[in-house]
Enzyme design. Structure first.
Site, mmCIF file in Angstrom:
data_model
loop_
_atom_site.group_PDB
_atom_site.id
_atom_site.type_symbol
_atom_site.label_atom_id
_atom_site.label_comp_id
_atom_site.label_asym_id
_atom_site.label_seq_id
_atom_site.Cartn_x
_atom_site.Cartn_y
_atom_site.Cartn_z
ATOM 1 C CD GLN A 48 -3.075 0.672 0.053
ATOM 2 O OE1 GLN A 48 -3.182 -0.483 -0.366
ATOM 3 N NE2 GLN A 48 -3.798 1.665 -0.415
ATOM 4 C CD GLU A 49 2.849 3.834 3.722
ATOM 5 O OE1 GLU A 49 3.279 4.730 2.982
ATOM 6 O OE2 GLU A 49 2.166 4.077 4.737
ATOM 7 C CB SER A 50 6.652 1.822 -1.562
ATOM 8 O OG SER A 50 6.920 0.487 -1.120
ATOM 9 C CE1 TYR A 109 -1.040 3.311 4.163
ATOM 10 C CE2 TYR A 109 -1.954 2.989 6.358
ATOM 11 C CZ TYR A 109 -0.869 2.992 5.501
ATOM 12 O OH TYR A 109 0.382 2.684 5.985
#
Length: 758
Positions: free
Chosen positions: A632-634, A740
């Site tokens: 999800q972040e990168s 998120y």
């Protein structure tokens, strides 16, 4: 035999009937004598027709692909680090296979030359490519283009022209034609032949390419046809303002004596409008400022509005406010223009926490343009404002007004859902249940359907209607298999049991999930697809992707799968994931067995898995949860840097990384180490564990804090009075943070399902 027949013919030359008879006999005899030859000729023709050039190329590509399969890891390593050891390894491979597998050796020389090209060792690159001739029939266009590129880098325009002469005739289907055209025309100009370059480029202006136009303008400038050059440059500058070529065109026009591109008022207005829509606000302000002063009366309000909007987005709020107030009070402004001005004025009042002024402006908008899109935007903003202030009753009224005024509007489904949810949070469960049902009835294809199904089931549970609750949870699980809410629904269904399930008619009207695509196998007879596989064996991933993208119209699923595979080989997981997300947007609603295993593995990859698992377990974290967080972040891009300057796989701020490194006694730490997967995960898992511990192991709180900060989460918790964690997650007021948290929890379920043995 022929002499006898000739004699007979002479003896009967006066007998016409005999002549005809003899001719027929001769014709028949010759046909019989030549029949085997004709049969063999026909067989040869058929054989030739069955083996066209494309089939021959496919055979060649297949042989080369099979022979070079073991080259791929070495080629990737060479192109990644270009170390002496990597060069030596690939060259040894090329020499070893020269006698037995000429195609594999040639492919190795191709990648050796490309690596040397990247290292700017151009002569060595060409020397390497001299050994790649065996692949000329299938990769000749790449060899010619790359050779020309080395000459261009050396400034040898004559050699570029010679290398590319006749390229289009020899390789008419090459995907490198556009690049070759630019390279060739640029070499002609450099060689003192600008007129020839211009004539050449004029033939290649369709389809329209900004870079072709720029090269053409420069060719005309070199040929001293300055007005033709200026006309093309102005068109680029005014009609394609968001391209890099537009900026280059402005500089070229300066060299032609135009300090500022000389366009008509209308051209300048269109350019400014495109800059504003493209969010180039600084440039839009520069363009609009003089236009407003020169605007004719009928265009004044329109330009003032654009100028004010650009100023607003450039954070020049006072100047923007002055213009918006003028427009709102102008007797000549239209209703829509005044509505837009009032919307922005309301936003400015909201920023200053001027609630009375904000309410007054909303009221003016309601009176002036109650059915306008600007009023819808204002209502949405007002509703969100009151949600952040925890005034759910006021927020609910604004959202209700939105869908009541425009039940089919752009934000209708969202507004209806927000009103339904806030009604539930305000404790009116009966009304909330009816609104959840209305959501399903009015907006059955909206993004909010999974949430509406789940919370309608929850209402049924609270009202002791277990059979109804089971029906909603079951429908949720069937239609939205791995969505966040489907996972929650299955948990509750497991506790309720499967006996006595109701059958509400409303659920039967919900659309069934779409059938996933099935044609995932790369066609064996697609020349570009097979060519891409061969290029991928050489580690030439960008070229392989380019071939695949041109392999078939319509972007079939097999194309996305193949492209994702190339990106995975390259270690570009972010692009592999993005490619398949577009190819199968509803993948969360299908069973695992309905998509090929490689598709799932590309959507949910596990790079750096050993290190990730080690760091997660060291910090008593679920490795699947950490993998989901990184996705999800990168999306597993180790070099990712956000707008807020968060870095690496787990998106750590340099300041946080520095503090963690000191705490963990990592010596000589620098911010660049955050771009190294091992260090980033070591620090990131330690940090996430600390956040999880802060919230006593409640993962939902920890994820929300990881995204939005601990202070905000504390504020939300204190003001919420949530019955359980599900209520907290759905009540997160920031859409980004709410989605998120839900996405990471959802993805972790799929990671566990796909990799049950870890």
């Amino acid at each position: 035999m022929f002499r006898s027949w000739a004699q007979v013919f002479r003896n009967n030359r006066n007998n016409k009937e005999a002549v005809v008879t003899r001719l027929l006999v001769i014709s028949l005899l010759v046909s019989l004598l030549l029949l085997p030859v004709g049969s063999f000729a026909q067989t040869a023709k058929k054989k030739k027709a069955a083996q066209p050039p494309a089939a021959s190329k496919l055979d060649h590509i297949h042989r080369a692909f099979v022979a070079s399969a073991d080259l791929k890891p070495m080629a990737h390593q060479l192109l990644e680090d270009r170390s002496p050891q990597a060069y030596a390894g690939v060259e040894a491979y090329a020499r070893k296979n020269a006698a037995t597998h000429a195609d594999a050796a040639a492919l190795a020389w191709l990648v050796l030359g490309y690596a040397r090209y990247l290292d700017r060792s151009y002569e060595q690159a060409r020397t390497s490519w001299q050994h790649a001739g065996a692949l000329e029939p299938v990769l000749g266009d790449y060899l010619a283009w790359l050779r020309a590129g080395t000459y261009q880098a050396e400034g040898n325009s004559i050699a570029v022209i010679a290398a590319l002469e006749g390229f289009e005739q020899k390789y008419p289907d090459s995907l490198n034609l556009h690049e070759v055209q630019l390279l060739y025309s640029g070499a002609l100009v450099a060689n003192g032949e600008p007129q020839r370059a211009a004539a050449y480029l004029e033939k290649h202006r369709q389809p329209y390419h900004p870079d072709t136009e720029l090269f053409l303008a420069r060719a005309y400038r070199g040929a001293d046809q300055r007005e033709k050059a200026a006309e093309i440059l102005r068109r680029l500058y005014f009609e394609m303002p968001l391209t890099s070529e537009a900026e280059a065109a402005a500089l070229d026009l300066q060299s032609l004596g135009e300090a500022r591109p000389a366009g008509t008022f209308e051209q300048r207005r269109i350019r400014a409008e495109m800059l504003l829509k493209g969010k180039r606000y600084h440039d839009a302000v520069s363009e609009l400022s003089p236009l407003v002063e020169q605007a004719p009366t009928e265009k004044l309000e329109e330009l003032q509005l654009d100028f004010a909007a650009a100023l607003y987005h450039e954070h020049k709020r006072d100047d923007a406010r002055h213009l918006f107030e003028n427009i709102a009070q102008s007797p000549s402004a239209s209703v829509v223009q005044k509505a837009q001005a009032l919307y922005f004025l309301a936003e400015l009042a909201r920023e200053k926490d001027d609630s009375s002024r904000h309410a007054e402006l909303i009221s003016q908008l309601r009176t002036l343009a109650p059915d306008s899109d600007w009023f819808q935007e204002a209502l949405l903003s007002a509703g969100n404002m009151y949600v952040l202030q925890h005034d759910y009753a006021s927020a609910s009224r604004f959202f209700a007004e939105m869908f009541q005024r425009q039940p089919n509007g752009r934000y209708a489904a969202l507004a209806h859902w927000k009103n339904a949810w806030l009604t539930y949070r305000l404790g009116d469960k009966d009304s909330a249940g009816k609104l959840f049902e209305e959501q399903l009835k009015l907006y059955p294809a909206s993004n909010e359907v999974p949430a509406a199904l789940y919370w309608r089931g929850r209402v049924a549970e609270e009202q002791s209607e277990k059979a109804t609750a089971r029906a909603y949870y079951q429908k949720l699980s069937l239609n939205y298999r791995y969505y966040y809410y489907a996972n929650l629904g299955r948990e509750r269904l497991g506790k309720l049991g499967l006996q006595d399930i109701a059958d509400p008619p409303l659920l039967e009207k919900l659309p069934a999930p779409s059938t996933p695509p099935r044609n995932w196998d790369t066609p064996a007879d697609n020349l570009r697809a097979q060519k891409a596989q061969l290029l991928a064996n050489a580690g030439l991933c960008d070229f392989a992707v380019k071939e695949l993208q041109g392999a078939s119209p319509g972007s079939p699923p097999w194309m996305a799968k193949s492209i994702a595979g190339v990106y995975e080989d390259q270690g570009s997981y972010i692009h592999a994931i993005d490619t398949l997300k577009h190819a199968v947007p509803g993948y969360f609603s299908v069973e695992v067995g309905q998509l090929p295993r490689p598709v799932w593995e590309a959507l949910f990859p596990r790079p750096f898995w050993d290190e990730l698992k080690r760091d997660a377990q060291k910090n008593q974290l679920d490795p699947y949860l950490v993998a989901s967080l990184i996705r999800q972040e990168s999306e597993f891009n180790p070099t990712a840097i956000s707008r807020a300057n968060a870095m690496g796989l787990m998106q750590l701020l340099p300041k946080v990384g520095k503090g963690l490194a000191k705490e963990m006694k990592i010596k000589r730490f620098s911010r660049d180490q955050l771009l190294q997967p091992n260090t980033n995960m070591q620090l990131g898992t330690h940090y996430f564990k600390r956040v999880v511990d802060h919230y006593d192991g409640h993962i939902e709180y920890a994820l929300a804090a990881y995204n939005a900060g601990e202070n905000r989460v504390e504020e939300w918790r204190k003001s919420g009075d949530f019955k359980d964690m599900d209520e907290f997650v759905e009540s997160i007021p920031f859409t980004e943070t709410r989605e998120y948290v839900q996405a990471i929890l959802r993805n972790a379920v799929l990671y566990r399902l796909l990799y049950p043995k870890g």
